[in-house]
Design a protein around this motif. Structure first.
Motif, PDB file in Angstrom:
ATOM      1  N   LEU A  12      -0.508 -37.659 -55.699  1.00  0.00           N
ATOM      2  CA  LEU A  12      -0.528 -36.304 -55.146  1.00  0.00           C
ATOM      3  C   LEU A  12       0.325 -36.223 -53.887  1.00  0.00           C
ATOM      4  O   LEU A  12       1.152 -35.301 -53.745  1.00  0.00           O
ATOM      5  CB  LEU A  12      -1.969 -35.900 -54.843  1.00  0.00           C
ATOM      6  N   GLU A  13       0.146 -37.163 -52.957  1.00  0.00           N
ATOM      7  CA  GLU A  13       0.893 -37.134 -51.698  1.00  0.00           C
ATOM      8  C   GLU A  13       2.403 -37.169 -51.935  1.00  0.00           C
ATOM      9  O   GLU A  13       3.148 -36.338 -51.402  1.00  0.00           O
ATOM     10  CB  GLU A  13       0.511 -38.347 -50.841  1.00  0.00           C
ATOM     11  N   ASN A  14       2.851 -38.120 -52.725  1.00  0.00           N
ATOM     12  CA  ASN A  14       4.293 -38.274 -52.925  1.00  0.00           C
ATOM     13  C   ASN A  14       4.877 -37.137 -53.748  1.00  0.00           C
ATOM     14  O   ASN A  14       6.019 -36.724 -53.507  1.00  0.00           O
ATOM     15  CB  ASN A  14       4.579 -39.625 -53.588  1.00  0.00           C
ATOM     16  N   ALA A  15       4.103 -36.602 -54.699  1.00  0.00           N
ATOM     17  CA  ALA A  15       4.585 -35.451 -55.465  1.00  0.00           C
ATOM     18  C   ALA A  15       4.746 -34.229 -54.562  1.00  0.00           C
ATOM     19  O   ALA A  15       5.711 -33.459 -54.697  1.00  0.00           O
ATOM     20  CB  ALA A  15       3.623 -35.147 -56.614  1.00  0.00           C
ATOM     21  N   VAL A  16       3.803 -34.038 -53.622  1.00  0.00           N
ATOM     22  CA  VAL A  16       3.904 -32.924 -52.670  1.00  0.00           C
ATOM     23  C   VAL A  16       5.146 -33.069 -51.804  1.00  0.00           C
ATOM     24  O   VAL A  16       5.875 -32.094 -51.573  1.00  0.00           O
ATOM     25  CB  VAL A  16       2.628 -32.855 -51.800  1.00  0.00           C
ATOM     26  N   ILE A  17       5.419 -34.278 -51.315  1.00  0.00           N
ATOM     27  CA  ILE A  17       6.589 -34.502 -50.473  1.00  0.00           C
ATOM     28  C   ILE A  17       7.870 -34.194 -51.237  1.00  0.00           C
ATOM     29  O   ILE A  17       8.779 -33.511 -50.724  1.00  0.00           O
ATOM     30  CB  ILE A  17       6.611 -35.948 -49.950  1.00  0.00           C
ATOM     31  N   VAL A  18       7.978 -34.663 -52.462  1.00  0.00           N
ATOM     32  CA  VAL A  18       9.180 -34.408 -53.267  1.00  0.00           C
ATOM     33  C   VAL A  18       9.361 -32.922 -53.507  1.00  0.00           C
ATOM     34  O   VAL A  18      10.475 -32.378 -53.375  1.00  0.00           O
ATOM     35  CB  VAL A  18       9.101 -35.171 -54.605  1.00  0.00           C
ATOM     36  N   SER A  19       8.270 -32.223 -53.838  1.00  0.00           N
ATOM     37  CA  SER A  19       8.382 -30.789 -54.117  1.00  0.00           C
ATOM     38  C   SER A  19       8.749 -30.010 -52.857  1.00  0.00           C
ATOM     39  O   SER A  19       9.535 -29.049 -52.918  1.00  0.00           O
ATOM     40  CB  SER A  19       7.062 -30.264 -54.698  1.00  0.00           C
ATOM     41  N   LEU A  20       8.215 -30.393 -51.689  1.00  0.00           N
ATOM     42  CA  LEU A  20       8.553 -29.708 -50.440  1.00  0.00           C
ATOM     43  C   LEU A  20      10.028 -29.883 -50.101  1.00  0.00           C
ATOM     44  O   LEU A  20      10.715 -28.931 -49.716  1.00  0.00           O
ATOM     45  CB  LEU A  20       7.697 -30.244 -49.286  1.00  0.00           C
ATOM     46  N   ILE A  21      10.541 -31.112 -50.230  1.00  0.00           N
ATOM     47  CA  ILE A  21      11.940 -31.380 -49.890  1.00  0.00           C
ATOM     48  C   ILE A  21      12.880 -30.655 -50.842  1.00  0.00           C
ATOM     49  O   ILE A  21      13.941 -30.166 -50.435  1.00  0.00           O
ATOM     50  CB  ILE A  21      12.190 -32.904 -49.891  1.00  0.00           C
ATOM     51  N   CYS A  22      12.484 -30.549 -52.101  1.00  0.00           N
ATOM     52  CA  CYS A  22      13.342 -29.873 -53.088  1.00  0.00           C
ATOM     53  C   CYS A  22      13.312 -28.353 -52.931  1.00  0.00           C
ATOM     54  O   CYS A  22      14.302 -27.687 -53.258  1.00  0.00           O
ATOM     55  CB  CYS A  22      12.919 -30.255 -54.504  1.00  0.00           C
ATOM     56  N   SER A  23      12.207 -27.805 -52.450  1.00  0.00           N
ATOM     57  CA  SER A  23      12.044 -26.349 -52.469  1.00  0.00           C
ATOM     58  C   SER A  23      12.310 -25.665 -51.134  1.00  0.00           C
ATOM     59  O   SER A  23      12.347 -24.437 -51.078  1.00  0.00           O
ATOM     60  CB  SER A  23      10.627 -25.992 -52.937  1.00  0.00           C
ATOM     61  N   HIS A  24      12.501 -26.407 -50.043  1.00  0.00           N
ATOM     62  CA  HIS A  24      12.716 -25.801 -48.735  1.00  0.00           C
ATOM     63  C   HIS A  24      14.092 -26.196 -48.208  1.00  0.00           C
ATOM     64  O   HIS A  24      14.381 -27.387 -48.018  1.00  0.00           O
ATOM     65  CB  HIS A  24      11.630 -26.233 -47.741  1.00  0.00           C
ATOM     66  N   SER A  25      14.911 -25.211 -47.947  1.00  0.00           N
ATOM     67  CA  SER A  25      16.287 -25.463 -47.531  1.00  0.00           C
ATOM     68  C   SER A  25      16.374 -26.154 -46.172  1.00  0.00           C
ATOM     69  O   SER A  25      17.302 -26.922 -45.926  1.00  0.00           O
ATOM     70  CB  SER A  25      17.073 -24.142 -47.491  1.00  0.00           C
ATOM     71  N   GLU A  26      15.403 -25.888 -45.286  1.00  0.00           N
ATOM     72  CA  GLU A  26      15.468 -26.506 -43.957  1.00  0.00           C
ATOM     73  C   GLU A  26      15.197 -28.010 -43.994  1.00  0.00           C
ATOM     74  O   GLU A  26      15.444 -28.720 -43.010  1.00  0.00           O
ATOM     75  CB  GLU A  26      14.472 -25.839 -43.001  1.00  0.00           C
ATOM     76  N   LEU A  27      14.702 -28.502 -45.125  1.00  0.00           N
ATOM     77  CA  LEU A  27      14.464 -29.936 -45.275  1.00  0.00           C
ATOM     78  C   LEU A  27      15.605 -30.638 -46.012  1.00  0.00           C
ATOM     79  O   LEU A  27      15.487 -31.825 -46.323  1.00  0.00           O
ATOM     80  CB  LEU A  27      13.148 -30.184 -46.031  1.00  0.00           C
ATOM     81  N   ARG A  28      16.662 -29.926 -46.267  1.00  0.00           N
ATOM     82  CA  ARG A  28      17.811 -30.539 -46.948  1.00  0.00           C
ATOM     83  C   ARG A  28      18.752 -31.174 -45.916  1.00  0.00           C
ATOM     84  O   ARG A  28      19.863 -30.718 -45.675  1.00  0.00           O
ATOM     85  CB  ARG A  28      18.533 -29.502 -47.802  1.00  0.00           C
ATOM     86  N   LYS A  29      18.244 -32.207 -45.304  1.00  0.00           N
ATOM     87  CA  LYS A  29      18.973 -32.989 -44.320  1.00  0.00           C
ATOM     88  C   LYS A  29      18.982 -34.441 -44.778  1.00  0.00           C
ATOM     89  O   LYS A  29      18.159 -34.837 -45.614  1.00  0.00           O
ATOM     90  CB  LYS A  29      18.301 -32.878 -42.946  1.00  0.00           C
ATOM     91  N   PRO A  30      19.910 -35.256 -44.252  1.00  0.00           N
ATOM     92  CA  PRO A  30      19.985 -36.650 -44.706  1.00  0.00           C
ATOM     93  C   PRO A  30      18.651 -37.394 -44.605  1.00  0.00           C
ATOM     94  O   PRO A  30      18.270 -38.112 -45.534  1.00  0.00           O
ATOM     95  CB  PRO A  30      21.039 -37.258 -43.776  1.00  0.00           C
ATOM     96  N   MET A  31      17.937 -37.238 -43.491  1.00  0.00           N
ATOM     97  CA  MET A  31      16.681 -37.953 -43.311  1.00  0.00           C
ATOM     98  C   MET A  31      15.689 -37.603 -44.410  1.00  0.00           C
ATOM     99  O   MET A  31      15.043 -38.480 -44.998  1.00  0.00           O
ATOM    100  CB  MET A  31      16.082 -37.633 -41.944  1.00  0.00           C
ATOM    101  N   TYR A  32      15.558 -36.304 -44.706  1.00  0.00           N
ATOM    102  CA  TYR A  32      14.606 -35.876 -45.735  1.00  0.00           C
ATOM    103  C   TYR A  32      15.108 -36.204 -47.136  1.00  0.00           C
ATOM    104  O   TYR A  32      14.307 -36.417 -48.051  1.00  0.00           O
ATOM    105  CB  TYR A  32      14.320 -34.390 -45.581  1.00  0.00           C
ATOM    106  N   PHE A  33      16.415 -36.253 -47.305  1.00  0.00           N
ATOM    107  CA  PHE A  33      16.965 -36.679 -48.599  1.00  0.00           C
ATOM    108  C   PHE A  33      16.513 -38.105 -48.912  1.00  0.00           C
ATOM    109  O   PHE A  33      16.081 -38.407 -50.031  1.00  0.00           O
ATOM    110  CB  PHE A  33      18.488 -36.588 -48.560  1.00  0.00           C
ATOM    111  N   PHE A  34      16.600 -38.986 -47.928  1.00  0.00           N
ATOM    112  CA  PHE A  34      16.160 -40.371 -48.142  1.00  0.00           C
ATOM    113  C   PHE A  34      14.647 -40.447 -48.309  1.00  0.00           C
ATOM    114  O   PHE A  34      14.145 -41.253 -49.103  1.00  0.00           O
ATOM    115  CB  PHE A  34      16.606 -41.252 -46.976  1.00  0.00           C
TER     116      PHE A  34
END
Length: 310
Positions: free
Chosen positions: A44-66
């Protein structure tokens, strides 16, 4: 002539028996409930993190990509090792075919190698952000980030192909009992009835290249970061710089302390009960804690999570 005939008449092991974490019935029931809850929570935790990074444009940074790549890796990690752990706790002993055992070993080595390279890539990202901030948009542009992530997965795949091929080519004549909760390198080498010198050499070289090589790259990045932080004029700037690295340092410390203790020793070392407990650290605890350490402490991730809930 006689030795070759005897070797030809040896029956090859068709399946292995995993002893699991415990064979005591009362203890198994408790451990099964605990690890099942941890497994579901990790997914659940890791699926939430992946979905947040994919769905929010402000998280599309190198750090969050990794971080997204790391969460995908952790989802695969627990799905490779936890099912056999849970099955062993449920049944007492877990019987796994030779092909299934080699398949589990293959994916496990892929993920360990990938995580080593990925953690080194994340250390490089922090190095560029702190030591060369003006060049950060250029040095960590999307093409570079994708290249580093792809290199991590391909590096783990290459190492796994070589190591698994060597281990699968060995002869296993019996006994077939593995003192572990998944198919790992050392327990399998202990059961081989043929010479394992070449396989141990391959394992040793791969450990130097991947495990120690990535660790040295990570340490070199943090030595450079430390020098830069010490030259910063204000305490606030130093605190801000160090806070961006603290989470990564914690995860690196947990991961490498466990893996080096197990895999830096001779490959044919006995798989003791303590080793099994230590394996739980990087196969269960690390995937569970990484989202909390990395993301759920991060203000941008928490803000994106609250917006998703609303």
């Amino acid at each position: 002539m006689e030795p070759s005939l005897e070797l030809a008449n040896v029956t090859r092991v068709q399946q292995f028996v995993l002893l699991g974490l415990s064979t005591r019935l009362g203890v198994r029931d408790v451990l099964f409930a605990v690890f099942l809850a941890l497994y579901l929570l990790t997914l659940l935790e890791n699926a939430v993190i992946v979905s947040l990074i994919c769905s929010h444009s402000e998280l599309r940074k190198p750090m969050y990509f990794f971080l997204g790549n790391l969460s995908c890796l952790e989802l695969c990690y627990v799905s490779v090792t936890m099912p056999s752990l849970l099955a062993g706790l449920w049944n007492g002993l877990y019987h796994i075919s030779f092909l299934a055992c080699m398949t589990q070993l293959f994916f496990f080595i892929v993920l360990v190698g990938t995580e080593c390279i990925l953690l080194a890539s994340m250390a490089y990202d922090r190095y560029v952000a702190i030591c060369r901030p003006l060049h950060y948009p250029l040095l960590m542009r999307p093409q570079v980030c994708r290249g580093l992530a792809l290199s991590s997965w391909l590096g783990g795949l290459l190492v796994s192909v070589v190591k698994t091929s060597c281990i699968a080519s060995l002869s296993y004549c019996g006994p077939n009992v593995l003192n572990h909760f998944f198919c790992d390198v050392s327990p399998l080498l202990n059961l081989s009835c043929t010479h394992v010198a070449l396989t141990e050499l391959v394992d040793f070289i791969s450990a130097i290249v991947i495990l120690w090589g990535c660790l040295l790259m990570t340490l070199a990045s943090y030595v450079a970061i430390g020098r830069t932080v010490l030259r910063m004029p204000s305490a606030a700037a130093r605190h801000k710089a160090l806070s961006t690295c603290a989470s990564h340092l914690v995860v690196v410390g947990i991961f490498y302390s466990a893996t080096i203790f197990i895999y830096a020793r001779p490959s044919r070392a006995e798989a003791m009960d303590f080793n099994k407990v230590l394996s739980v650290v990087y196969t269960v605890v690390t995937p569970l804690c990484n989202p909390v350490i990395y993301c759920l402490r991060n203000r941008e991730v928490r803000a994106a999570f609250r917006r998703s809930l609303h």
